[in-house]
Design a protein around this motif. Structure first.
Motif, PDB file in Angstrom:
ATOM      1  N   GLY A 134      27.729 -20.199 -34.358  1.00  0.00           N
ATOM      2  CA  GLY A 134      26.405 -20.539 -34.867  1.00  0.00           C
ATOM      3  C   GLY A 134      26.103 -19.766 -36.129  1.00  0.00           C
ATOM      4  N   GLN A 135      25.513 -20.415 -37.089  1.00  0.00           N
ATOM      5  CA  GLN A 135      25.192 -19.790 -38.379  1.00  0.00           C
ATOM      6  C   GLN A 135      23.773 -20.176 -38.780  1.00  0.00           C
ATOM      7  OE1 GLN A 135      28.095 -20.899 -41.320  1.00  0.00           O
ATOM      8  NE2 GLN A 135      29.848 -20.528 -39.975  1.00  0.00           N
ATOM      9  N   GLU A 136      23.094 -19.214 -39.375  1.00  0.00           N
ATOM     10  CA  GLU A 136      21.737 -19.483 -39.831  1.00  0.00           C
ATOM     11  C   GLU A 136      21.403 -18.515 -40.962  1.00  0.00           C
ATOM     12  OE1 GLU A 136      17.126 -19.612 -38.127  1.00  0.00           O
ATOM     13  OE2 GLU A 136      18.793 -19.009 -36.840  1.00  0.00           O
ATOM     14  N   GLY A 137      20.854 -19.031 -42.077  1.00  0.00           N
ATOM     15  CA  GLY A 137      20.446 -18.186 -43.182  1.00  0.00           C
ATOM     16  C   GLY A 137      21.339 -18.325 -44.395  1.00  0.00           C
TER      17      GLY A 137
ATOM     18  N   ALA B 272      20.562 -13.389 -42.802  1.00  0.00           N
ATOM     19  CA  ALA B 272      21.376 -14.413 -42.149  1.00  0.00           C
ATOM     20  C   ALA B 272      21.731 -13.923 -40.754  1.00  0.00           C
ATOM     21  CB  ALA B 272      22.634 -14.734 -42.948  1.00  0.00           C
ATOM     22  N   GLN B 273      22.129 -14.866 -39.941  1.00  0.00           N
ATOM     23  CA  GLN B 273      22.564 -14.559 -38.581  1.00  0.00           C
ATOM     24  C   GLN B 273      23.785 -15.403 -38.259  1.00  0.00           C
ATOM     25  OE1 GLN B 273      19.613 -15.206 -35.552  1.00  0.00           O
ATOM     26  NE2 GLN B 273      20.983 -14.648 -33.846  1.00  0.00           N
TER      27      GLN B 273
ATOM     28  N   ARG C  54      24.193 -18.677 -46.615  1.00  0.00           N
ATOM     29  CA  ARG C  54      25.557 -19.115 -46.364  1.00  0.00           C
ATOM     30  C   ARG C  54      26.578 -18.207 -47.045  1.00  0.00           C
ATOM     31  NH1 ARG C  54      25.589 -22.223 -41.920  1.00  0.00           N
ATOM     32  NH2 ARG C  54      23.854 -23.717 -41.969  1.00  0.00           N
TER      33      ARG C  54
END
Length: 499
Positions: free
Chosen positions: A478-481, A453-454, A483
């Motif tokens: 910002g969030q990605e990957g 995740a990032q 949760r």
């Protein structure tokens, strides 16, 4: 008298005592000026010889004036024609010079002005130095101004003093602000240290604490007596929720001093709570037991200081910060790894000082908001170190929350030092960088190859999250990957906050 108005038949040119009027003479153009002998002129600035200037006074008795016949002398015959005497024509005077461009007439040659003839005042160095203040205010006379300015061209000390006085006069204008630049103290210190470095330099790992305590002390010096009682709201994150506590500006400084006592105990210095009666209990041997937890130490100090503390708390707090920096600088390189106990956990001294620098900035911001004072974040280098400390503490915080059932279970256990599942923490802006937080074990190593995740945050915003000033849900830009991994890292960051 005859009938034509003449007395006794005397001719008009025979009137006693009257000058004889010469007859008409030829025009200048009729003369050959080249053949006329020119008179010898006196040298420039000199006077003509005595014999060249005829005496114009009243003639003495018995001496007939030229051109006037003596009394009783025979008058010339009336039919005798009058012949004018040839006279040497004077040299034609020089034509006046054309006026200057500004319209003023030029000075005649060899003219002596009044300023040149007037003697300038001769003033001593002591008098001229005393006139510098009046000169800076443009209150001197013209003669004094000229004397002072001539003196400034030859006296360097007076010239420097004159420049300082002129700069000071600029501060007297009411349209300018007299508030000092908050960064002025830092610039002055940098300039002083650049000219003459400290005999015993401060360790690099202690510079952030030194800078933040100095900035907070500058804020405290600027506020008034009444501001020390201004209400301040302290915030932190506890038990999955935000917690607040109200105190005063003096109470915040007392809190910082109480927690700084943990470092003074590790360095062998006196505990600031020892003289306040802030004993929390009694050991088996009968001696006093000083609490180690920062929260318990703060509560004990607040309970012991009644009535509430005033601005008098600033001096002992500042003396303690100076003593901590001095002792850490003189103790040698091995002191950086000395352990400082916080009760529930421990940090090396170099990290503990960085933690205290972070607290000074956070609570300095709380005080500045309470008294409406401008307060900027730390420098980029110091802020980067604070973020790095929080990132290094996150794996242990995640393990603690997992043990309390507040975080997701470990999915991939690895050997200590091996790369494990990680979250890429990207901190942008001031003091930013990239960190990889190990998720499943505090002994694992974060790795970009194992990132699941990032999450991206601003540098100051991430520090506010670590301080418990903003909610974990609202922090990430910002969030990605994964949760769940992102949520665990954000809540673990907020759990690092405390009173």
């Amino acid at each position: 008298m005859s009938g034509d108005g003449r007395e006794g038949g005397r001719r008009d040119d025979e009137v006693r005592g009257a000058r004889r009027i010469p007859g008409p003479r030829g025009a200048v153009d009729d003369l050959d000026l080249e053949t006329v002998e020119r008179p010898v002129l006196p040298p420039p600035g000199g006077s003509a010889p005595d014999e060249s200037v005829p005496e114009q006074g009243v003639p003495e008795e018995g001496v007939p004036e030229e051109g006037v016949p003596e009394e009783g002398a025979a008058a010339p015959e009336p039919d005798e024609p009058y012949e004018p005497e040839e006279r040497e024509e004077p040299e034609e005077p020089d034509r006046p010079e054309e006026p200057d461009e500004d319209g003023s007439a030029p000075e005649p040659p060899h003219a002596v002005t009044a300023d040149a003839t007037a003697s300038a005042p001769v003033l001593s160095h002591r008098v001229l130095k005393a006139l510098l203040g009046a000169w800076a205010l443009s209150a001197c006379s013209a003669e004094e101004t000229a004397a002072v300015e001539d003196h400034l061209t030859a006296c360097a000390p007076c010239a420097d003093e004159a420049l300082r006085l002129r700069d000071a006069v600029g501060l007297l204008h009411t349209d300018g602000s007299l508030d000092l630049d908050p960064a002025l103290r830092t610039r002055v210190l940098d300039g002083c240290l650049g000219r003459r470095p400290a005999r015993v330099p401060i360790p690099e790992w202690a510079t952030a604490y030194d800078a933040e305590t100095a900035r907070l002390d500058a804020l405290l010096r600027d506020i008034g007596d009444s501001d020390w009682h201004a209400p301040v709201r302290l915030q932190w994150f506890e038990d999955e929720r935000a917690v607040t506590r109200r105190t005063t500006v003096a109470g915040v400084i007392g809190h910082l001093m109480a927690v700084d006592g943990l470092l003074s105990a590790a360095l062998g210095l006196d505990d600031p709570l020892a003289g306040t009666g802030a004993a929390a209990g009694t050991e088996a041997s009968g001696g006093p037991e000083v609490p180690l937890s920062p929260t318990r130490r703060t509560e004990t100090y607040w309970a012991a200081t009644y009535p509430p503390a005033t601005r008098a708390v600033r001096e002992p707090w500042r003396a303690l910060t100076h003593e901590l920096i001095r002792t850490a600088s003189l103790a040698g390189p091995n002191v950086a790894e000395r352990s400082v106990s916080y009760g529930e956990f421990a940090l090396p001294l170099q990290d503990a000082l960085l933690d205290r620098a972070f607290e000074c900035w956070v609570h300095g911001t709380d005080i500045a908001e309470a008294v409406d004072y401008p307060y900027k974040p730390p420098s980029a280098a110091h802020l980067h170190r604070m973020i790095d400390l929080a990132a290094r503490m996150l794996p242990a915080a995640l393990a603690g929350r997992r043990g309390a059932g507040l975080a997701g279970p470990a999915r991939e256990l690895v050997a200590p030092g091996a790369p494990g599942r990680s979250v890429h923490l990207e901190v942008e802006g001031h003091g930013g960088g990239d960190w990889y937080i190990a998720l499943d074990s505090p002994a694992a190593v974060g790795s970009p190859d194992r990132a699941v995740a990032q999450v991206a945050l601003d540098g100051v915003e991430f520090c506010q999250l670590v301080a418990g000033h903003i909610s974990p849900v609202e922090a990430a830009a910002g969030q990605e990957g994964d949760r769940e991994a992102i949520r665990d890292v954000l809540f673990a960051s907020a759990s690092l906050s405390r009173l």
